[in-house]
Scaffold this motif. Structure first.
Motif, mmCIF file in Angstrom:
data_model
loop_
_atom_site.group_PDB
_atom_site.id
_atom_site.type_symbol
_atom_site.label_atom_id
_atom_site.label_comp_id
_atom_site.label_asym_id
_atom_site.label_seq_id
_atom_site.Cartn_x
_atom_site.Cartn_y
_atom_site.Cartn_z
ATOM 1 N N GLY A 179 0.791 -1.226 0.000
ATOM 2 C CA GLY A 179 0.000 0.000 0.000
ATOM 3 C C GLY A 179 0.823 1.275 0.000
ATOM 4 N N LEU A 180 2.135 1.139 0.165
ATOM 5 C CA LEU A 180 2.998 2.319 0.238
ATOM 6 C C LEU A 180 3.689 2.585 -1.102
ATOM 7 C CD1 LEU A 180 2.544 1.803 3.260
ATOM 8 C CD2 LEU A 180 4.935 2.420 3.652
ATOM 9 N N ALA A 181 3.988 3.836 -1.360
ATOM 10 C CA ALA A 181 4.768 4.199 -2.541
ATOM 11 C C ALA A 181 5.800 5.236 -2.135
ATOM 12 C CB ALA A 181 3.853 4.770 -3.622
ATOM 13 N N LYS A 182 7.005 5.042 -2.568
ATOM 14 C CA LYS A 182 8.086 5.977 -2.234
ATOM 15 C C LYS A 182 8.073 7.145 -3.212
ATOM 16 C CE LYS A 182 13.048 5.601 -1.127
ATOM 17 N NZ LYS A 182 14.161 4.644 -1.104
ATOM 18 N N SER A 183 8.369 8.322 -2.734
ATOM 19 C CA SER A 183 8.452 9.480 -3.626
ATOM 20 C C SER A 183 9.609 9.296 -4.606
ATOM 21 C CB SER A 183 8.674 10.760 -2.814
ATOM 22 O OG SER A 183 9.910 10.688 -2.133
ATOM 23 N N ASN A 184 9.474 9.903 -5.745
ATOM 24 C CA ASN A 184 10.539 9.869 -6.761
ATOM 25 C C ASN A 184 11.179 8.490 -6.913
ATOM 26 O OD1 ASN A 184 10.747 12.750 -5.220
ATOM 27 N ND2 ASN A 184 10.818 12.939 -7.445
ATOM 28 N N PRO A 185 10.361 7.484 -7.265
ATOM 29 C CA PRO A 185 10.916 6.122 -7.351
ATOM 30 C C PRO A 185 12.058 6.020 -8.360
ATOM 31 C CG PRO A 185 8.695 6.230 -8.295
ATOM 32 C CD PRO A 185 8.943 7.536 -7.624
ATOM 33 N N ALA A 186 12.091 6.951 -9.322
ATOM 34 C CA ALA A 186 13.151 6.888 -10.329
ATOM 35 C C ALA A 186 14.517 7.159 -9.700
ATOM 36 C CB ALA A 186 12.867 7.906 -11.433
ATOM 37 N N ASN A 187 14.516 7.849 -8.567
ATOM 38 C CA ASN A 187 15.773 8.154 -7.886
ATOM 39 C C ASN A 187 16.094 7.002 -6.932
ATOM 40 O OD1 ASN A 187 17.779 9.106 -6.134
ATOM 41 N ND2 ASN A 187 17.162 11.225 -6.509
ATOM 42 N N ALA A 188 17.029 6.169 -7.341
ATOM 43 C CA ALA A 188 17.294 4.922 -6.613
ATOM 44 C C ALA A 188 18.364 5.088 -5.542
ATOM 45 C CB ALA A 188 17.708 3.842 -7.609
ATOM 46 N N MET A 189 18.869 6.297 -5.355
ATOM 47 C CA MET A 189 19.967 6.476 -4.407
ATOM 48 C C MET A 189 19.469 6.383 -2.976
ATOM 49 S SD MET A 189 22.585 9.050 -6.084
ATOM 50 C CE MET A 189 21.897 10.418 -6.940
ATOM 51 N N TRP A 190 20.441 6.166 -2.076
ATOM 52 C CA TRP A 190 20.102 6.231 -0.649
ATOM 53 C C TRP A 190 19.551 7.612 -0.359
ATOM 54 C CZ3 TRP A 190 20.270 1.492 0.905
ATOM 55 C CH2 TRP A 190 21.286 0.620 0.482
ATOM 56 N N ARG A 191 18.548 7.669 0.497
ATOM 57 C CA ARG A 191 18.005 8.985 0.860
ATOM 58 C C ARG A 191 18.810 9.581 2.025
ATOM 59 N NH1 ARG A 191 12.851 9.755 -1.875
ATOM 60 N NH2 ARG A 191 13.253 8.531 -3.744
ATOM 61 N N MET A 192 18.545 10.864 2.256
ATOM 62 C CA MET A 192 19.224 11.541 3.370
ATOM 63 C C MET A 192 18.501 11.197 4.673
ATOM 64 S SD MET A 192 21.794 12.875 1.800
ATOM 65 C CE MET A 192 22.465 13.832 3.163
ATOM 66 N N GLU A 193 18.198 12.198 5.514
ATOM 67 C CA GLU A 193 17.719 11.881 6.868
ATOM 68 C C GLU A 193 16.217 11.647 6.945
ATOM 69 O OE1 GLU A 193 17.828 14.690 5.617
ATOM 70 O OE2 GLU A 193 16.793 16.226 6.785
#
Lengths: 466, 522
Positions: B386-400
């Motif tokens: 049921g969840l979707a991550k923002s900007n899925p095209a950006n596969a890098m590790w996120r910040m904080e």
């Protein structure tokens, strides 16, 4: 690195190597450094952070803070007559007890149900302040009295489509500087012109003839204070409001809420918007950090729809009980960015809780008593100082808790007088010599000043002026 | 069902339910909560005679009449019906921190609480030393030349920036022309809002697939009308704009100033410095990154820092060191004040205490842990249905922090983010942050783990979310009608924008909702 710095930090539960390793394994990264790969190398700061040595041991930290602060003198041990925007009033102990409760002191924003108690306390701030100022709509407080004036003027400018404000009577330069900032410089298209009609030096009150001449149909609002910066209670408040109304301008009144158990509230004399300080209601001076400002008005859409503040309204729950939510949130900057009403954000909301406690503790009788006691002690003080040789008190009646003291006759500057008072363990009134009053000081006397305190001040001045 | 295995047992939590009346309904006529001393003989006078004619209050204010214990118990009850950080609060963008009691204790001492800003400087050397000490710490963390703490919050620091920059351009005689602020849709609403309130026009850039606006869009927006470029970075998605130096270079080439809103500093502390990236000014929120308590919304401090070129325009006073003495000074071309006095001094002292307790190593480690914990959380969240991550095209590790959405959950179950937010509070998880307007991600939520909470707490948070999402599929009503274990049931907010129903005071409530009694005692 000292041994205690190699260990886990007491404020960071995950500063244990094993936990870091386990989380790294879970994410599938080889090192924490790898997680920062979004930041290009040429953006990175690779130098040594030259910060003072860490004090991660609480005993060391506390000792450092307490020792450094011990260089201060306080208004508890020094008899102080400083006011002018932040005043020494009695802060009831339970204001501090309630303020310090970790539940809401640490809260961020929460939800209407999960932070219900804090939201109710915020509503109770508005509910009680509304009774004091005799108005039906109260926003959550803004940063300070000066900021409240600034927002109120901008509200009036939007409501009337006019871009000029008249400030009547003595104005605190500190607040005035804030108001000027809010009214924008001449170069901007949305600049609001400020016309200051000074007080009449003979009476200390608004110069009505000059005010009449200044208020035309191009004026968005007339702003005045009662008591004013010089402490004077404005007896023609209703007349000023009528004059503004006749020109189609809004009346904005600045009122110290601690006076409103004895003085006429702004709602009663025809003010459209009331503003003022919140610090007198149960908040310590905090070196000036205790300030906050309220904005209140009639509960009419015309006003309500111009509020920049967060506004807490009572609303029912699913089972018919009292709940609290934010009213008119969409018009705030959170809802509309640059199209919103000015801006809002974190302000002094925890102090609004202390204010609520203070108002419920005092009740109608407490406000009448504290207002009466301040009037009596301040007038006793003015009388005692007026009797000191070479010292003059221009207005010995007609003020609330502050009054001017003229030292011209002493042949000394106020700075010299105040330095001499320091040797007596006294902070004299604020030196206002550079503010167009002549060689005067603004003295503040409140419910905390006993007869002995005031006699001690008078005796010290008698000795100094001998 | 949820795809993630719970790491913890969910707590059988229930909030305190006091059914506490509104204070206006409490008390009894004649009760007293505080009495004041009598005026002494010689001082005592007829109070009515001391008030000018016509200026006295005619009717007493209709405040409650309560005893002191009643007042104390009432507000203790209210405090207990506030979840705050008693549970787990991963309120993104606000960086939930430990608010150390030692700092609270010290700030309550008379050497702070009972001091007046107009005391002679020599009687405030301790405070001035700590304020100056903190200024130098922020200078080191940002590379800026001077900080001021007058602003009463982050938005007020954003306003301070607008005032400083308009003062700078006015002094150059260019304010008439340079009247545009360029920012992005990812900047906090306070940035465009304070720009407009300061008299600027706002140009907003929209983001592209990778999570930030394109260089081309920036170039098209910049001109000789640009007063400043205003950015936050990383943004609330957890994406760091790698082109930020080029942005600054382009803005400078257009003659503009550059301001860095460091709201999201927690993941980059000691890793980057605003000045090194070319920025002229920046701000930090001491009630977020630096450990001063939030108080539900202040007293707060927006620390504003800038280069020596802009420093003369700062609102004053600032604290300067002369020899071994500290003194207050106004800049030569100060734009005036944004708030009376020098700022929320106790909060500055608490931030100083936080920075000293952490030290350089602790500050760097806090960033490390924040980023590690967020990516750990991301990993677990990605396994929940049921969840979707923002900007899925950006596969890098996120910040904080990472912006997530419940768009799929809403489509499949009808349960949206507000429902989930409410339901999570039934497990002692404070309502999470959604997103600033406009919602770029459908049904958004934005968790931020920070460095304070342990792995167990983060696991609990994720487990509760997974549980609630599973409920959305199996029993959506329980989520939609939440909360069930809270101080009150779900709020009916339908009247909050209705002038006939909203009531910000008790007297407005009584007028509009006539059934309400004046006071319980009457």
């Amino acid at each position: 690195m000292r041994e205690n710095e190699a260990s886990a930090h007491p404020w960071m539960a995950n500063s244990v190597a094993d936990l870091k390793r386990r989380m790294l394994e879970a994410v599938g990264a080889s090192s924490i450094e790898e997680l920062f790969h979004q930041i290009p190398e040429d953006h990175r700061f690779r130098g040594e952070l030259r910060l003072p040595p860490s004090l991660r041991s609480e005993p060391e930290l506390k000792r450092h803070l307490v020792r450094t602060l011990s260089k201060n003198a306080t208004c508890e041990e020094t008899l102080s007559f400083l006011g002018a925007g932040v005043w020494q009033h009695h802060v009831p102990a339970i204001c501090d007890t309630v303020y310090g409760r970790t539940e809401w002191l640490t809260s961020v924003f929460g939800g209407p149900s999960s932070d219900h108690g804090r939201n109710q306390a915020w509503f109770e701030f508005g509910a009680q302040l509304g009774e004091l100022v005799d108005m039906e709509f109260v926003g959550l407080p803004v940063y300070s009295w000066g900021c409240a004036i600034g927002h109120a003027i901008r509200m009036a400018a939007r409501m009337t489509g006019r871009r000029k404000v008249v400030l009547a009577g003595a104005m605190d330069p500190e607040r005035l500087s804030v108001v000027r900032t809010y009214c924008e410089p001449r170069e901007t298209a949305t600049h609001i012109a400020i016309v200051h009609v000074p007080h009449d030096p003979r009476t200390g009150l608004v110069d009505m003839a000059a005010l009449k001449a200044a208020v035309g149909t191009d004026v968005a609002a007339v702003y005045f204070e009662t008591p004013g910066y010089n402490g004077m209670i404005e007896p023609r408040a209703a007349e000023i409001a009528a004059l503004a109304r006749a020109a189609g301008a809004e009346t904005i009144a600045g009122c110290d809420p601690i006076a409103l158990g004895v003085l006429a509230p702004p709602g009663s004399f025809g003010a459209d918007i009331a503003v003022g300080p919140t610090q007198p209601l149960g908040v310590h001076m905090n070196c000036g950090g205790g300030v906050g400002g309220y904005i209140a008005s009639r509960d009419e859409e015309r006003y309500a729809r111009e509020y920049p503040t967060l506004n807490v309204s009572i609303a029912p729950t699913a089972d018919g009980k009292h709940g609290f939510g934010l009213s008119l949130f969409h018009q705030s900057s959170y809802g509309m960015r640059e199209e919103g009403k000015d801006w809002t954000g974190n302000s002094v909301y925890m102090w609004a809780v202390a204010n609520a406690v203070y108002m419920s503790l005092l009740g109608p009788q407490g406000f009448r008593e504290v207002g009466g006691l301040i009037l009596q002690r301040a007038h006793y003080a003015a009388g005692r100082l007026a009797a000191v040789r070479c010292v003059r008190v221009p207005h010995t009646t007609g003020f609330f808790k502050e009054f001017l003291v003229d030292f011209a006759g002493t042949g000394r500057t106020v700075a010299e007088i105040n330095r001499a008072l320091r040797d007596h363990g006294i902070f004299g009134g604020k030196d206002v010599s550079a503010e167009g009053f002549g060689p005067m000081a603004l003295y503040c006397v409140t419910e905390i000043h006993t007869k002995d305190d005031i006699d001690r001040l008078a005796a010290a001045l008698e000795e100094i002026c001998r | 069902m949820t795809g993630t295995r719970p790491n913890t047992t969910l707590p059988a939590y229930h909030a305190a339910v006091w059914d506490e009346p509104v204070v206006m309904e409490m008390g009894h006529p004649g009760r007293r909560g505080l009495v004041f001393p009598q005026a002494e003989p010689g001082v005592a006078a007829d109070v009515r005679a001391l008030i000018p004619a016509g200026a006295a209050r005619a009717e007493a204010p209709a405040l409650p009449e309560m005893s002191e214990p009643e007042v104390l118990r009432h507000y203790l009850h209210l405090s207990q019906m506030t979840l705050g950080m008693m549970g787990v609060s991963l309120f993104g963008t606000c960086t939930m921190k430990y608010n150390a009691p030692v700092s609270e204790q010290v700030a309550m001492r008379p050497q702070v609480a009972e001091t007046h800003p107009y005391q002679p400087e020599e009687t405030l050397q301790g405070t001035l030393e700590l304020v100056h000490g903190f200024d130098t710490i922020l200078r080191e963390l940002s590379g800026m030349d001077q900080f001021v703490f007058q602003a009463g919050g982050g938005a007020d620091a954003a306003f301070t920036n607008m005032c400083v920059m308009r003062g700078y351009w006015a002094a150059k005689g260019e304010l008439g022309r340079r009247n545009e602020i360029v920012t992005t849709i990812q900047s906090h609403p306070c940035n465009p809002a304070t720009a407009a309130a300061a008299g600027f026009k706002v140009v907003t850039l929209m983001v592209e697939e990778n999570g930030y606006p394109s260089i081309e869009a920036l170039k098209a927006a910049l001109s000789d009308r640009t007063a400043a470029l205003v950015l936050n970075n990383p943004d609330d998605m957890g994406i760091y704009n790698p082109e930020i130096k080029e942005w600054v270079r382009l803005a400078k080439a257009a003659g503009a100033l550059c301001f860095y809103d460091h709201a999201n500093f927690n993941g980059v502390m000691g890793k980057i410095r605003a000045r090194d990236l070319g920025f002229d000014a920046c701000m930090f929120m001491l009630h977020k990154t630096f450990g001063a308590p939030k108080g539900g919304g202040g007293p707060a401090v927006g620390a504003y820092g800038c280069t020596a070129e802009l420093a003369p325009f700062m609102p004053g006073p600032i604290v300067a060191k002369e020899g071994d003495r500290y003194t207050l000074k106004d800049g030569a071309q100060t734009v005036g004040k944004v708030r009376e006095f020098w700022g929320n001094v106790p909060q500055v002292l608490k931030a100083y205490a936080w920075a000293r307790a952490m030290g350089a190593d602790g500050i760097r480690e806090a960033s490390d842990i924040s980023v590690l914990a967020n990516n750990y959380m991301d990993k677990r969240l990605s396994e929940i249905r049921g969840l979707a991550k923002s900007n899925p095209a950006n596969a890098m590790w996120r910040m904080e922090m990472t912006r997530w959405g419940l768009g799929p959950l809403k489509e499949e179950t009808g349960v949206g983010t507000l429902h989930v937010q409410n339901r999570m509070t039934d497990f002692g998880i404070d309502a999470y942050w959604l997103s600033h307007e406009p919602w770029v991600v459908p049904e958004p939520f934005t968790p931020e783990a920070g460095e304070m909470y342990g792995k167990e707490d983060i696991d609990l948070w994720v487990d509760v979310l997974a549980h609630v999402c599973a409920e959305a599929y199996s029993d959506p009503e329980i989520v939609k009608t939440a909360p069930h274990n809270q101080a009150i049931r779900q709020l009916d907010g339908s009247g909050l924008d209705d002038p006939a129903r909203w009531a910000t005071t008790w007297r407005a409530y009584r007028r509009k909702h006539a059934k309400a009694p004046a006071k319980a005692a009457e």
